[in-house]
Scaffold this motif. Sequence first.
Motif, PDB file in Angstrom:
ATOM      1  N   ALA A   1       0.813  -1.220   0.000  1.00  0.00           N
ATOM      2  CA  ALA A   1       0.000   0.000   0.000  1.00  0.00           C
ATOM      3  C   ALA A   1       0.842   1.264   0.000  1.00  0.00           C
ATOM      4  CB  ALA A   1      -0.951   0.005   1.198  1.00  0.00           C
ATOM      5  N   CYS A   2       1.975   1.273   0.751  1.00  0.00           N
ATOM      6  CA  CYS A   2       2.767   2.500   0.829  1.00  0.00           C
ATOM      7  C   CYS A   2       4.147   2.369   0.213  1.00  0.00           C
ATOM      8  CB  CYS A   2       2.885   2.976   2.277  1.00  0.00           C
ATOM      9  SG  CYS A   2       3.935   1.941   3.334  1.00  0.00           S
ATOM     10  N   GLY A   3       4.616   1.127  -0.025  1.00  0.00           N
ATOM     11  CA  GLY A   3       5.917   0.923  -0.646  1.00  0.00           C
ATOM     12  C   GLY A   3       7.076   0.890   0.331  1.00  0.00           C
ATOM     13  N   GLY A   4       6.783   1.063   1.627  1.00  0.00           N
ATOM     14  CA  GLY A   4       7.836   1.033   2.635  1.00  0.00           C
ATOM     15  C   GLY A   4       8.355  -0.371   2.871  1.00  0.00           C
ATOM     16  N   ILE A   5       9.506  -0.470   3.531  1.00  0.00           N
ATOM     17  CA  ILE A   5      10.140  -1.754   3.820  1.00  0.00           C
ATOM     18  C   ILE A   5      10.060  -2.027   5.314  1.00  0.00           C
ATOM     19  CG2 ILE A   5      12.313  -3.026   3.830  1.00  0.00           C
ATOM     20  CD1 ILE A   5      13.058  -1.712   1.249  1.00  0.00           C
ATOM     21  N   PHE A   6       9.573  -3.232   5.643  1.00  0.00           N
ATOM     22  CA  PHE A   6       9.321  -3.601   7.025  1.00  0.00           C
ATOM     23  C   PHE A   6       9.751  -5.040   7.260  1.00  0.00           C
ATOM     24  CE2 PHE A   6       6.270  -0.491   5.567  1.00  0.00           C
ATOM     25  CZ  PHE A   6       6.263   0.459   6.581  1.00  0.00           C
ATOM     26  N   CYS A   7       9.879  -5.407   8.525  1.00  0.00           N
ATOM     27  CA  CYS A   7      10.160  -6.799   8.865  1.00  0.00           C
ATOM     28  C   CYS A   7       8.869  -7.619   8.733  1.00  0.00           C
ATOM     29  CB  CYS A   7      10.751  -6.896  10.271  1.00  0.00           C
ATOM     30  SG  CYS A   7       9.589  -6.489  11.601  1.00  0.00           S
ATOM     31  N   ASP A   8       9.012  -8.928   8.850  1.00  0.00           N
ATOM     32  CA  ASP A   8       7.867  -9.821   8.682  1.00  0.00           C
ATOM     33  C   ASP A   8       6.785  -9.537   9.712  1.00  0.00           C
ATOM     34  OD1 ASP A   8       6.648 -12.124   7.318  1.00  0.00           O
ATOM     35  OD2 ASP A   8       6.915 -13.131   9.238  1.00  0.00           O
TER      36      ASP A   8
END
Length: 108
Positions: free
Chosen positions: A50-57
Amino acid sequence: SMGLEPTRAPTDEERLRPQWISNSDAPVCSNPSCGLPFILFVRHRHHCRACGGIFCDDCTADRVTMPSLGYKTPQRVCHGCASGGTRLPLTALARTGHHPSWRATRNE
């Protein structure tokens, strides 16, 4: 031409999808309340659709269907987009690059 998909123009919905943050620009999870570093083979990067950000699982555990972005099946989203996605138009999420509720914790 075994297994090659014919190229096609993106749909109007697909054009609204946010640009993904580059892996090299995210040494840690983008969730300010998490911020854990990514470690090869241990903690992987995941993009919020939805936002394109990078996150952990753990911070992309939610799955949401987003027909307005051309996703017909539930897709990985961050907690911020999952909690705000029903109240905010996804085009606004795409323009800001992340969920507005995180503004206070980000240096912008």
